[in-house]
Design a protein around this motif. Structure first.
Motif, short mmCIF file in Angstrom:
data_model
loop_
_atom_site.label_atom_id
_atom_site.label_comp_id
_atom_site.label_asym_id
_atom_site.label_seq_id
_atom_site.Cartn_x
_atom_site.Cartn_y
_atom_site.Cartn_z
N ALA A 431 51.14 49.22 37.80
CA ALA A 431 50.30 48.31 37.34
C ALA A 431 49.26 47.89 38.44
O ALA A 431 49.76 48.16 39.53
CB ALA A 431 50.71 47.07 36.61
N GLY A 432 48.08 47.37 38.08
CA GLY A 432 47.04 46.80 39.01
C GLY A 432 46.89 45.24 38.79
O GLY A 432 46.79 44.85 37.67
N LEU A 433 46.47 44.31 39.83
CA LEU A 433 45.95 43.20 39.51
C LEU A 433 45.28 42.76 40.70
O LEU A 433 45.23 43.36 41.70
CB LEU A 433 47.41 42.33 39.30
CG LEU A 433 48.10 41.96 40.46
CD1 LEU A 433 48.93 40.81 40.30
CD2 LEU A 433 49.14 43.27 40.81
N THR A 434 44.57 41.43 40.37
CA THR A 434 43.87 40.87 41.42
C THR A 434 44.13 39.43 41.44
O THR A 434 44.22 38.52 40.37
CB THR A 434 42.28 40.70 41.04
OG1 THR A 434 41.90 42.18 40.74
CG2 THR A 434 41.27 40.28 41.93
N LEU A 435 44.34 38.79 42.59
CA LEU A 435 44.51 37.23 42.79
C LEU A 435 43.57 36.85 43.60
O LEU A 435 42.78 37.58 44.54
CB LEU A 435 45.92 37.19 43.51
CG LEU A 435 47.07 37.76 43.07
CD1 LEU A 435 48.35 37.51 43.79
CD2 LEU A 435 47.58 37.20 41.60
N LYS A 436 43.56 35.46 43.92
CA LYS A 436 42.72 34.96 45.03
C LYS A 436 44.01 34.99 46.39
O LYS A 436 45.00 35.02 46.15
CB LYS A 436 42.61 33.31 44.83
CG LYS A 436 41.47 33.20 43.60
CD LYS A 436 41.37 31.73 43.53
CE LYS A 436 40.63 31.46 42.22
NZ LYS A 436 40.42 30.00 41.91
N ALA A 437 43.39 35.23 47.59
CA ALA A 437 44.05 35.35 48.57
C ALA A 437 45.04 34.29 48.88
O ALA A 437 46.29 34.50 49.18
CB ALA A 437 43.39 35.49 49.94
N ALA A 438 44.75 32.90 48.56
CA ALA A 438 45.42 31.67 48.71
C ALA A 438 46.61 31.71 47.75
O ALA A 438 47.70 30.94 48.21
CB ALA A 438 44.74 30.55 48.57
N ASP A 439 46.69 32.52 46.78
CA ASP A 439 47.49 32.46 45.62
C ASP A 439 48.74 33.57 45.78
O ASP A 439 49.58 33.83 44.88
CB ASP A 439 46.95 32.79 44.23
CG ASP A 439 46.22 31.58 43.72
OD1 ASP A 439 46.42 30.37 44.32
OD2 ASP A 439 45.31 31.52 42.85
N PHE A 440 48.70 34.30 46.88
CA PHE A 440 49.50 35.53 47.28
C PHE A 440 51.14 34.76 47.17
O PHE A 440 51.77 35.21 46.49
CB PHE A 440 49.68 36.13 48.19
CG PHE A 440 50.72 37.03 48.57
CD1 PHE A 440 50.85 38.14 47.98
CD2 PHE A 440 51.59 36.76 49.72
CE1 PHE A 440 51.92 39.07 48.38
CE2 PHE A 440 52.48 37.55 49.92
CZ PHE A 440 52.73 38.61 49.47
N PRO A 441 51.36 33.54 48.08
CA PRO A 441 52.63 32.99 47.75
C PRO A 441 53.16 32.64 46.60
O PRO A 441 54.44 32.94 46.15
CB PRO A 441 52.66 32.00 48.93
CG PRO A 441 51.44 32.23 49.84
CD PRO A 441 50.63 32.82 49.00
N PRO A 442 52.61 31.99 45.76
CA PRO A 442 53.00 31.55 44.16
C PRO A 442 53.01 32.66 43.70
O PRO A 442 53.93 32.69 42.80
CB PRO A 442 52.09 30.43 43.95
CG PRO A 442 50.76 30.52 44.76
CD PRO A 442 51.22 31.09 45.91
#
Length: 571
Positions: A431-442
């Motif tokens: 699978a692939g996905l996109t996040l805000k960089a700041a949201d990697f830990p949560p």
């Protein structure tokens, strides 16, 4: 291959009665046993003829889409294929363009550059497509989640036919959709790759044109000429090789072996130093597939598509050499990223968790899927690797283990944390996905929680499933050749065996591979252990494949070791 201090082995169960039935129908004894261990119950499940393919009429909307395409051909409308940038998307695009042209269509293609536009039929891609003034867009290997893209096409007055195989979300875009996984589709093979879906649509289109008298007085286009592309895309996309997919792959391999492959595929074999006359599933998945994928990973998949569509050997050769160069560059980038990933994991006990998420802003966006796959194999954990996506975003690529359906897991994370995942898609194993960089830990925390809930503890232990010990009379060159010719892969695993051997001799080849002579009393054979330079102990437990060594025109039996551990009887 990773060395395990102790191999945890499990033999695939099989029914002697079923094996006997398959043997009575003409299968060699070893092949009959292997088929029985892979769920084959009746001889008619081993399909060999094209006429045994599932009929296109069972694929929902294929006839309606075929009628619309036939109208477009008769009306001289301009078609534009919008492709994905992986090997499945590239082969599906080549099948669409070559097949539609052979049936009389005016057609061109557009493949998004992953770094500029990302995946799929986005509004940006639709606006780019509109510059070519198409009457109809046909997606291949994408589109099932392209609500905004379809809406933009509609606003611009462009019709869309979606051909895809990915799992749909809760709602479908407002387009004509051909996808075996859409609600209400009764097509038995839910595991068609994107290239397989397009091939089926072409079969439906040819039937529709036949009904309209399009071929009166002339020979119909032979769609079987596209099966080398179908085989390559199906294997490279690692979809489940059910009976229908195995038949598609077998037919494509047969064309390659008979010298009927298109110039681009033959050129890819030559660039890799392989022979299409001895083509195997391994070649498709680990030789041709990576070279084709290298274009989409590092530059632009148009290079790969042009290679597949090349009409002569000279043009194909030039493009295949460039793809080979890009693949070497990709390997260097991947090796460096692996070293960096291992450094990030120093001091972390991966076994304490149920998942693995890593992010480094310097990593190459086109190679993170490969890194995720390598780490998943090493640590036996569902793994998602992220790279910088620009504008404060990061893009991730994930690979999973058998105990976790990755797309469903991401869906659960998304439902529990609305807005955390900006977009995602995929299937059970990738699978692939996109996040805000700041949201990697949560995100990493949320994914770990879901993984802990959905994966049973036993599924986090690496257990190597084999076809059991091999008898001395079964360890033959004839059986190795038969296995080499077979169609094995996802959901229909390549046969492997296990045993304990005395290492009678060993020497280093090319400073990184071990060439061995091994014996267990009943079996005495040459063996290879690739990418391992340290000497082995006197006795080893081993998981191995029957393989064929070709040297100076001579073929001989060779065991290829996949895993090893110290033998139980070492002093």
């Amino acid at each position: 291959m990773f060395v395990d201090p102790m191999l945890k082995l499990k033999s695939r169960p099989w029914s002697p009665a079923v094996a006997q039935k398959l043997q009575a129908a003409g299968q060699p004894p070893l092949i009959a046993r292997l088929y029985a261990a892979r769920g084959i119950q009746e001889p008619n499940e081993i399909r060999q003829r094209l006429a045994e393919l599932e009929p296109h009429e069972r694929l929902r909307n294929s006839d309606t889409a075929a009628a619309r395409l036939a109208d477009a051909i008769e009306g001289g409308e301009k078609l534009l294929v919008v492709a994905d940038y992986d090997a499945d998307g590239a082969t599906a695009c080549a099948v669409a363009v070559a097949g539609l042209r052979s049936l009389g269509a005016t057609v061109d293609y557009l493949v998004p550059n992953r770094f500029d536009y990302g995946y799929g039929l986005s509004p940006e891609i639709v606006r780019l497509a509109a510059e070519r003034r198409p009457d109809l867009i046909v997606t291949v290997d994408n589109g099932i989640a392209a609500h905004a893209g379809v809406d933009e096409a509609k606003r611009l007055g462009i019709e869309v036919i979606v051909t895809d195989h990915h799992l749909p979300g809760d709602t479908l875009p407002e387009a004509l959709i051909v996808n075996p996984n859409q609600p209400g589709c009764g097509f038995p093979s839910k595991h068609l790759a994107g290239v397989g879906v397009m091939f089926y649509l072409l079969a439906a289109l040819r039937a529709e044109l036949r009904r309209r008298g399009r071929f009166a007085g002339r020979e119909e286009p032979n769609l079987a000429e596209l099966l080398d592309l179908v085989a390559l895309g199906t294997v490279a996309d690692v979809v489940r090789l059910d009976a229908n997919n195995r038949l598609l792959v077998a037919q494509g391999l047969g064309r390659m072996r008979r010298g009927l492959a298109r110039p681009g595929i033959e050129a890819l074999f030559r660039a890799a130093g392989r022979s299409p006359q001895r083509a195997s599933v391994y070649d498709l998945g680990f030789v041709l597939g990576p070279r084709l994928n290298a274009a989409g990973r590092l530059t632009d998949m148009s290079l790969g598509i042009e290679c597949l569509l090349a009409g002569d050997a000279m043009a194909a050769e030039r493009l295949a050499r460039e793809l080979d160069r890009l693949n070497r560059e990709r390997r260097e980038i991947e090796a460096e990223m692996q070293e960096q990933a291992l450094a990030l994991l120093e001091g972390i006990d991966v076994a304490e968790g149920a998942s693995l998420c890593l992010y480094d802003p310097a990593w190459h966006q086109g190679v993170i899927g490969l890194l995720a796959s390598r780490l998943k194999e090493r640590h036996h954990r569902p793994t998602i690797v992220f790279a910088d996506g620009g504008d404060g975003l990061i893009k991730g690529s994930g690979r999973s283990i058998a105990g976790l359906h990755l797309r469903d897991a991401l869906d659960l994370v998304d439902r529990r944390n609305p807005g955390l995942i900006l977009k995602f898609g995929g299937h059970a194993m990738a699978a692939g996905l996109t996040l805000k960089a700041a949201d990697f830990p949560p995100f990493a925390e949320g994914f770990e929680q879901v993984a802990r809930e959905l994966i049973a503890p036993a599924e986090l232990e690496r257990v190597i499933e084999t076809d059991g010990p091999l008898a001395g009379e079964e360890c033959t060159l004839a059986n190795a050749l038969a296995l080499h010719q077979g169609v094995w892969g996802q959901g229909f695993p390549q046969p492997s065996f296990h045993g304990e051997f005395a290492v009678q001799s060993q020497r280093l080849i090319a400073d990184k591979h071990l060439k061995l002579k091994v014996s267990d009393g009943a079996i005495a054979a040459e063996a290879m252990l690739f990418n391992h330079a340290e000497p082995l102990p006197e006795r080893i437990q081993a998981v191995y494949r029957l393989d064929v060594n070709e040297y100076n025109g001579t073929r001989s039996l060779q065991l290829t070791l996949e895993h090893w551990a110290h033998g139980a009887h070492n002093p």
